[in-house]
Design an enzyme around this catalytic site. Structure first.
Site, PDB file in Angstrom:
ATOM      1  N   LYS A  13      73.478  58.023  34.684  1.00  0.00           N
ATOM      2  CA  LYS A  13      74.480  57.037  34.290  1.00  0.00           C
ATOM      3  C   LYS A  13      74.979  57.294  32.866  1.00  0.00           C
ATOM      4  O   LYS A  13      76.169  57.209  32.596  1.00  0.00           O
ATOM      5  CB  LYS A  13      73.899  55.613  34.381  1.00  0.00           C
ATOM      6  CG  LYS A  13      73.448  55.237  35.780  1.00  0.00           C
ATOM      7  CD  LYS A  13      72.968  53.792  35.850  1.00  0.00           C
ATOM      8  CE  LYS A  13      71.711  53.521  35.047  1.00  0.00           C
ATOM      9  NZ  LYS A  13      70.503  54.199  35.562  1.00  0.00           N
ATOM     10  N   ARG A  88      70.863  44.571  36.638  1.00  0.00           N
ATOM     11  CA  ARG A  88      69.785  45.324  37.264  1.00  0.00           C
ATOM     12  C   ARG A  88      69.087  44.515  38.347  1.00  0.00           C
ATOM     13  O   ARG A  88      68.138  45.000  38.951  1.00  0.00           O
ATOM     14  CB  ARG A  88      68.765  45.690  36.195  1.00  0.00           C
ATOM     15  CG  ARG A  88      68.657  47.185  35.931  1.00  0.00           C
ATOM     16  CD  ARG A  88      67.621  47.367  34.834  1.00  0.00           C
ATOM     17  NE  ARG A  88      67.087  48.688  34.763  1.00  0.00           N
ATOM     18  CZ  ARG A  88      67.613  49.685  34.045  1.00  0.00           C
ATOM     19  NH1 ARG A  88      68.736  49.514  33.397  1.00  0.00           N
ATOM     20  NH2 ARG A  88      67.018  50.851  34.008  1.00  0.00           N
ATOM     21  N   ARG A 127      63.554  65.711  30.307  1.00  0.00           N
ATOM     22  CA  ARG A 127      64.573  65.048  29.487  1.00  0.00           C
ATOM     23  C   ARG A 127      64.093  64.801  28.065  1.00  0.00           C
ATOM     24  O   ARG A 127      62.937  64.476  27.831  1.00  0.00           O
ATOM     25  CB  ARG A 127      64.955  63.712  30.131  1.00  0.00           C
ATOM     26  CG  ARG A 127      65.846  62.846  29.246  1.00  0.00           C
ATOM     27  CD  ARG A 127      66.548  61.802  30.037  1.00  0.00           C
ATOM     28  NE  ARG A 127      65.749  60.587  30.172  1.00  0.00           N
ATOM     29  CZ  ARG A 127      66.254  59.435  30.619  1.00  0.00           C
ATOM     30  NH1 ARG A 127      67.520  59.359  30.991  1.00  0.00           N
ATOM     31  NH2 ARG A 127      65.479  58.375  30.723  1.00  0.00           N
ATOM     32  N   ARG A 171      59.274  52.798  37.380  1.00  0.00           N
ATOM     33  CA  ARG A 171      60.694  52.460  37.182  1.00  0.00           C
ATOM     34  C   ARG A 171      61.479  52.644  38.472  1.00  0.00           C
ATOM     35  O   ARG A 171      62.378  51.864  38.783  1.00  0.00           O
ATOM     36  CB  ARG A 171      61.293  53.319  36.068  1.00  0.00           C
ATOM     37  CG  ARG A 171      60.929  52.813  34.670  1.00  0.00           C
ATOM     38  CD  ARG A 171      61.059  53.896  33.626  1.00  0.00           C
ATOM     39  NE  ARG A 171      62.410  54.397  33.471  1.00  0.00           N
ATOM     40  CZ  ARG A 171      62.703  55.608  32.990  1.00  0.00           C
ATOM     41  NH1 ARG A 171      61.752  56.431  32.615  1.00  0.00           N
ATOM     42  NH2 ARG A 171      63.954  55.977  32.856  1.00  0.00           N
TER      43      ARG A 171
HETATM   44  P1  ADP Z   1      66.808  54.165  32.874  1.00  0.00           P
HETATM   45  O1  ADP Z   1      68.064  53.710  33.567  1.00  0.00           O
HETATM   46  O2  ADP Z   1      66.715  55.649  32.774  1.00  0.00           O
HETATM   47  O3  ADP Z   1      65.562  53.509  33.382  1.00  0.00           O
HETATM   48  P2  ADP Z   1      67.460  52.539  30.569  1.00  0.00           P
HETATM   49  O4  ADP Z   1      67.576  53.027  29.190  1.00  0.00           O
HETATM   50  O5  ADP Z   1      68.664  51.981  31.224  1.00  0.00           O
HETATM   51  O6  ADP Z   1      66.853  53.754  31.371  1.00  0.00           O
HETATM   52  O7  ADP Z   1      66.323  51.405  30.652  1.00  0.00           O
HETATM   53  C1  ADP Z   1      65.056  51.584  30.104  1.00  0.00           C
HETATM   54  C2  ADP Z   1      64.240  50.295  30.267  1.00  0.00           C
HETATM   55  O8  ADP Z   1      64.887  49.214  29.538  1.00  0.00           O
HETATM   56  C3  ADP Z   1      64.114  49.758  31.681  1.00  0.00           C
HETATM   57  O9  ADP Z   1      63.053  50.369  32.381  1.00  0.00           O
HETATM   58  C4  ADP Z   1      63.863  48.258  31.426  1.00  0.00           C
HETATM   59  O10 ADP Z   1      62.537  48.005  31.045  1.00  0.00           O
HETATM   60  C5  ADP Z   1      64.748  47.979  30.222  1.00  0.00           C
HETATM   61  N1  ADP Z   1      66.093  47.494  30.650  1.00  0.00           N
HETATM   62  C6  ADP Z   1      67.278  48.149  30.504  1.00  0.00           C
HETATM   63  N2  ADP Z   1      68.301  47.434  31.013  1.00  0.00           N
HETATM   64  C7  ADP Z   1      67.738  46.280  31.506  1.00  0.00           C
HETATM   65  C8  ADP Z   1      68.253  45.123  32.172  1.00  0.00           C
HETATM   66  N3  ADP Z   1      69.554  44.991  32.480  1.00  0.00           N
HETATM   67  N4  ADP Z   1      67.384  44.140  32.511  1.00  0.00           N
HETATM   68  C9  ADP Z   1      66.078  44.235  32.233  1.00  0.00           C
HETATM   69  N5  ADP Z   1      65.529  45.300  31.617  1.00  0.00           N
HETATM   70  C10 ADP Z   1      66.339  46.322  31.255  1.00  0.00           C
END
Ligand code: ADP
Ligand code: ZN
Length: 226
Positions: A13, A88, A127, A171
């Protein structure tokens, strides 16, 4: 234009969002990046978020929603924005509806970035991420010019803590249970477009731009920058 990037962790993304952001001249709002910068700045929010992130769980909705609500209201989002990592789960999606309805706005496109689990695990295990600007690198395919130094901003590039194999598995599980249902949620609204991202970053961003073009009303896509 207002766009949501949907997809599993590691599906790409961020890599798709950055070029779209510069082409469309609208900001990317990455909730993950916002949490990470709060962690490095040792804020109270960062401290709270870190525990959940290290376990591969979602940060509580109340916190996440209010961060996005404040960010969307800033002036640089007036022409549009790209949401990366939000919503999410279905609660966040309905909260987003509520926030946008209040402002008489709507989402134009949900871009579902698809990659198989097998490829995701491969990509995340190699990564590296810049701790200052969030740019992604990959030891196998797109390394930094100087070891550990970001090509774009000179910041420190390192492995993300939550890219450890155990956390990646968790995750992905969180994604399947909580986020994947949003694919149908937005498909039913007729604003979902899926791209296969098992390709180079350049090809992926071409596919994304094509999806954006197809989502634009005819009078806007016929001429101009796009
Ligand atoms: P990825 O999509 O690779 O998991 P992100 O940087 O988007 O990485 O997210 C890393 C972490 O941040 C997630 O595993 C979660 O714990 C938290 N996070 C990110 N966006 C949200 C969201 N919209 N709601 C809740 N937690 C979030
Ligand atoms: Zn950087």
């Amino acid at each position: 234009m207002r766009i949501i990037l949907l997809g599993a962790p590691g599906a790409g993304k961020g890599s798709v969002g950055r070029p779209l952001s510069s082409q469309l001249e609208i900001p990317v709002i990455s909730t993950g990046d916002i949490f990470r910068s709060n962690i490095s700045g040792r804020t109270k929010l960062g401290l709270t978020a870190k525990g959940y992130m290290d376990r591969g769980e979602l940060v509580p909705d109340g916190l996440t929603v209010s961060i996005v609500e404040d960010r969307i209201a800033q002036s640089d989002c007036a022409k549009g924005f790209i949401l990366d990592g939000f919503p999410r789960n279905t609660f966040q999606a309905s909260e987003l509806d509520r926030i946008l309805e209040k402002a008489n706005l709507k989402i134009d496109l949900v871009l579902n970035v698809h990659l198989s689990d097998e490829r995701i695990i491969q990509r995340l295990s190699s990564r590296m991420v810049c701790s200052s600007c969030g740019e992604s690198y990959n030891r196998m395919s797109k390394d930094t010019s100087m070891p550990g130094i970001c090509d774009l901003c000179g910041g420190r590039v390192s492995v993300r803590e939550d890219d450890a194999p155990e956390t990646v598995r968790k995750r992905l599980e969180t994604y399947y249970l909580q986020t994947m249902p949003l694919i149908d949620f937005y498909r039913e609204r007729g604003i979902l477009s899926t791209i296969d991202n098992d390709c180079t970053i350049e090809e992926g961003s071409k596919r994304a731009l094509e999806a954006v073009r197809n989502a634009l009303p005819d009078h806007m896509s016929g001429h101009g920058r796009l």
